[in-house]
Scaffold this motif. Sequence first.
Motif, mmCIF file in Angstrom:
data_model
loop_
_atom_site.group_PDB
_atom_site.id
_atom_site.type_symbol
_atom_site.label_atom_id
_atom_site.label_comp_id
_atom_site.label_asym_id
_atom_site.label_seq_id
_atom_site.Cartn_x
_atom_site.Cartn_y
_atom_site.Cartn_z
ATOM 1 N N GLY A 383 19.225 -21.535 5.563
ATOM 2 C CA GLY A 383 17.958 -20.912 5.886
ATOM 3 C C GLY A 383 17.232 -20.118 4.500
ATOM 4 N N VAL A 384 17.962 -20.312 3.321
ATOM 5 C CA VAL A 384 17.415 -19.832 2.178
ATOM 6 C C VAL A 384 16.887 -20.898 1.315
ATOM 7 C CG1 VAL A 384 18.222 -18.668 -0.027
ATOM 8 C CG2 VAL A 384 19.275 -18.141 2.173
ATOM 9 N N GLU A 385 15.610 -20.454 0.625
ATOM 10 C CA GLU A 385 14.857 -21.605 -0.130
ATOM 11 C C GLU A 385 15.109 -21.565 -1.448
ATOM 12 O OE1 GLU A 385 10.297 -22.801 -1.204
ATOM 13 O OE2 GLU A 385 10.605 -21.358 0.797
ATOM 14 N N LEU A 386 15.667 -22.428 -2.098
ATOM 15 C CA LEU A 386 16.085 -22.570 -3.604
ATOM 16 C C LEU A 386 14.854 -23.210 -4.558
ATOM 17 C CD1 LEU A 386 18.209 -21.819 -5.782
ATOM 18 C CD2 LEU A 386 19.176 -23.931 -5.273
ATOM 19 N N GLU A 387 14.516 -22.711 -5.521
ATOM 20 C CA GLU A 387 13.539 -23.289 -6.285
ATOM 21 C C GLU A 387 13.637 -23.254 -7.637
ATOM 22 O OE1 GLU A 387 8.737 -22.851 -7.677
ATOM 23 O OE2 GLU A 387 9.646 -21.693 -5.879
ATOM 24 N N PHE A 388 13.623 -24.373 -8.458
ATOM 25 C CA PHE A 388 14.146 -24.355 -9.889
ATOM 26 C C PHE A 388 12.699 -24.578 -10.705
ATOM 27 C CE2 PHE A 388 18.051 -25.975 -8.021
ATOM 28 C CZ PHE A 388 18.978 -25.196 -8.826
ATOM 29 N N GLU A 389 12.389 -23.696 -11.552
ATOM 30 C CA GLU A 389 11.397 -23.897 -12.522
ATOM 31 C C GLU A 389 11.793 -24.907 -13.489
ATOM 32 O OE1 GLU A 389 10.097 -20.114 -14.290
ATOM 33 O OE2 GLU A 389 9.129 -19.487 -12.239
ATOM 34 N N ASP A 390 10.496 -25.542 -14.122
ATOM 35 C CA ASP A 390 11.122 -26.658 -14.916
ATOM 36 C C ASP A 390 11.565 -25.885 -16.308
ATOM 37 O OD1 ASP A 390 10.374 -29.487 -15.305
ATOM 38 O OD2 ASP A 390 9.537 -28.840 -17.176
ATOM 39 N N GLY A 391 11.204 -24.901 -16.746
ATOM 40 C CA GLY A 391 11.833 -24.365 -17.826
ATOM 41 C C GLY A 391 13.374 -24.045 -17.624
ATOM 42 N N ALA A 392 13.745 -23.725 -16.349
ATOM 43 C CA ALA A 392 15.122 -23.372 -16.139
ATOM 44 C C ALA A 392 15.890 -24.699 -16.082
ATOM 45 C CB ALA A 392 15.237 -22.928 -14.709
ATOM 46 N N LEU A 393 15.469 -25.896 -15.858
ATOM 47 C CA LEU A 393 15.956 -27.012 -15.797
ATOM 48 C C LEU A 393 16.195 -27.476 -17.465
ATOM 49 C CD1 LEU A 393 14.249 -29.240 -13.007
ATOM 50 C CD2 LEU A 393 16.228 -28.086 -12.994
ATOM 51 N N ALA A 436 18.862 -15.194 5.705
ATOM 52 C CA ALA A 436 17.937 -16.532 5.980
ATOM 53 C C ALA A 436 16.576 -15.835 5.534
ATOM 54 C CB ALA A 436 17.978 -16.745 7.559
ATOM 55 N N ASP A 437 15.667 -17.037 5.389
ATOM 56 C CA ASP A 437 14.206 -16.855 5.067
ATOM 57 C C ASP A 437 14.099 -16.162 3.669
ATOM 58 O OD1 ASP A 437 13.372 -17.912 7.580
ATOM 59 O OD2 ASP A 437 13.728 -15.863 8.522
ATOM 60 N N SER A 438 15.174 -16.032 2.931
ATOM 61 C CA SER A 438 15.188 -15.649 1.642
ATOM 62 C C SER A 438 14.491 -16.643 0.520
ATOM 63 C CB SER A 438 16.260 -14.996 1.181
ATOM 64 O OG SER A 438 16.886 -13.875 1.848
ATOM 65 N N HIS A 439 13.835 -16.450 -0.608
ATOM 66 C CA HIS A 439 13.377 -17.304 -1.302
ATOM 67 C C HIS A 439 13.818 -16.995 -2.856
ATOM 68 C CE1 HIS A 439 9.568 -19.386 -3.328
ATOM 69 N NE2 HIS A 439 10.928 -20.011 -3.475
ATOM 70 N N ILE A 440 14.910 -17.727 -3.430
ATOM 71 C CA ILE A 440 15.363 -17.786 -4.671
ATOM 72 C C ILE A 440 14.755 -18.585 -5.677
ATOM 73 C CG2 ILE A 440 17.577 -17.847 -6.167
ATOM 74 C CD1 ILE A 440 19.228 -17.477 -3.387
ATOM 75 N N VAL A 441 14.080 -18.210 -6.985
ATOM 76 C CA VAL A 441 13.589 -18.902 -7.900
ATOM 77 C C VAL A 441 14.432 -18.792 -9.256
ATOM 78 C CG1 VAL A 441 11.519 -19.167 -9.312
ATOM 79 C CG2 VAL A 441 11.297 -18.380 -6.992
ATOM 80 N N VAL A 442 15.013 -19.724 -9.759
ATOM 81 C CA VAL A 442 15.880 -19.978 -10.923
ATOM 82 C C VAL A 442 14.751 -20.126 -11.853
ATOM 83 C CG1 VAL A 442 17.567 -21.109 -12.199
ATOM 84 C CG2 VAL A 442 17.614 -20.944 -9.610
ATOM 85 N N THR A 443 14.822 -19.329 -12.900
ATOM 86 C CA THR A 443 13.900 -19.146 -14.075
ATOM 87 C C THR A 443 14.692 -19.726 -15.140
ATOM 88 O OG1 THR A 443 14.129 -16.687 -14.329
ATOM 89 C CG2 THR A 443 12.386 -17.535 -13.146
ATOM 90 N N ALA A 444 14.041 -19.659 -16.475
ATOM 91 C CA ALA A 444 14.781 -19.891 -17.589
ATOM 92 C C ALA A 444 15.625 -18.793 -18.116
ATOM 93 C CB ALA A 444 13.707 -20.285 -18.757
ATOM 94 N N GLU A 445 14.677 -17.586 -17.945
ATOM 95 C CA GLU A 445 15.398 -16.100 -18.358
ATOM 96 C C GLU A 445 16.744 -15.942 -17.366
ATOM 97 O OE1 GLU A 445 11.447 -16.477 -19.265
ATOM 98 O OE2 GLU A 445 12.366 -16.421 -17.375
ATOM 99 N N LEU A 446 16.556 -16.453 -15.971
ATOM 100 C CA LEU A 446 17.959 -16.152 -15.310
ATOM 101 C C LEU A 446 19.227 -17.125 -15.781
ATOM 102 C CD1 LEU A 446 19.393 -14.985 -12.718
ATOM 103 C CD2 LEU A 446 18.543 -16.881 -11.496
ATOM 104 N N VAL A 447 18.605 -18.446 -16.337
ATOM 105 C CA VAL A 447 19.741 -19.331 -16.621
ATOM 106 C C VAL A 447 20.192 -18.692 -18.014
ATOM 107 C CG1 VAL A 447 20.089 -21.429 -17.783
ATOM 108 C CG2 VAL A 447 18.578 -21.240 -15.530
ATOM 109 N N SER A 448 19.585 -18.213 -19.068
ATOM 110 C CA SER A 448 19.965 -17.481 -20.155
ATOM 111 C C SER A 448 20.849 -16.295 -19.991
ATOM 112 C CB SER A 448 18.773 -17.282 -21.076
ATOM 113 O OG SER A 448 17.878 -18.145 -21.405
ATOM 114 N N GLU A 449 20.453 -15.619 -18.968
ATOM 115 C CA GLU A 449 21.236 -14.321 -18.892
ATOM 116 C C GLU A 449 22.514 -14.757 -18.190
ATOM 117 O OE1 GLU A 449 21.010 -10.973 -15.232
ATOM 118 O OE2 GLU A 449 19.233 -11.702 -15.986
#
Length: 465
Positions: A383-393, A436-449
């Motif tokens: 029930g968790v939404e995961l999203e990857f920003e293009d910069g993160a990829l 559940a119902d959480s939304h996780i966004v993976v950003t370029a900053e998160l990847v670098s960290e």
Amino acid sequence: MTEHLNRLTPRQIVFELDQYIIGQNDAKRNVAIALRNRWRRMNSPEDIQKEIIPNNILMIGATGVGKTEIARRLAKIADAPFVKVEASKFTEVGYVGRDVESMVRDLVEQAVGMVRTQKKEEVKLKAEQAVEDIILDALIPPVHGSSSVKIQPDNNTSEVMPENDAELNQRTRERFREKIRNGELDSRKIDIEVQQNQAPNVGMIGGAMDDVSMMNIQEMIGNMMPRRGKKRKVTVEEARKILLDEEASKLIDMDEVKMEAIKKAENLGIIFIDEIDKVASSRSGGGGGPDVSREGVQRDLLPIVEGSAVNTKHGVINTDHILFVAAGAFHVAKPSDLIPELQGRFPIRVELNSLTEADFYQILKTPKNALTKQYVAMMESEGVELEFEDGALKEIARIAFEVNSEVENIGARRLQTVMSLLLNDFMFDIPDVIGADSHIVVTAELVSEKLSALVKNRDLSQYIL
């Protein structure tokens, strides 16, 4: 057998491969032509069919660039039996020729499984009806025989009146049949009888016996021993699964299955021989040592690749038209280090390119089975939404490429380790901390960290595959 291949033109095959594999266009074109040539051969005049041999392919490229995936996807596209073996496993001490033949036997087993599954699907409706009757008998045993009575009315005509118990039993069975179909009785426990083969394990005393002889003896003794039933108490839902396979097996002709399977393996089978470079020996070396063993392995592989008859438990199979795809990194040895006879049996040579940073980015974004899509699906199940920003990829691709360059180049497999390191904390916290119902966004900053230490600390990097 050829109807499915008829729809697969070389361009269509490459298009299908593009859904899962990034780049490597030269390799894709060559395997597409090889697959289409099978349809062309089977639709050629009969007098020339046997003369058209497949153009076996030798893939040269580092690990993780897509060699195995191309062969495996090709087999799925063609609905063909597929076996992958490592050539290096045939270099063990005490190696004997029958081990090489085992890859052909494995191919036949794959083909038998595929044909059996197809046949079972064809008789599925009849099998389901038989299973329904067995379950119904276990729930409401039928009343056998007729106990109807004749009554003589005043007009001297006889009339048959049904006995009440039989009529009631029939109506009850029909009601329960509807309940079974609707799944209302899935949790009800019933007793069923499951057939068991009483064949014992056979051990031989004395001289060595090859695998085929042992398998044939086992099967012969199994057929001689009586099949006994074993009572089991299971739910209706479990009974349906157990009995469906058993009833479907009774409806198919295994002799026909074996004949079709051998034909399928002979005409459509694909054997992928990985690590072929590990059995290549340097020509500049001496005449002894491990090189002798490696050359012996090549000579044992040669008749299988050239075309020979191999005994299996299902019958004799000819390997003349099986497609062999060999692959190796060839970092130390060269393709020319293979014995000339074996080189000649792999006329098509394809060099696969090492993956670039741009390739890594596309691998994360484009394929149907991309790692990012796999993680999205797994988190979705919680029930968790995961999203990857293009910069993160792009950042993930850069780091994976950098680690490959500095430590060990393992190709696209590096992405699995990097993605695992990036998302493991989230995967651990779901669902206890991240609900559940959480939304996780993976950003370029998160990847670098998360991954900066991996790149900076070379000592840490060496422990990452």
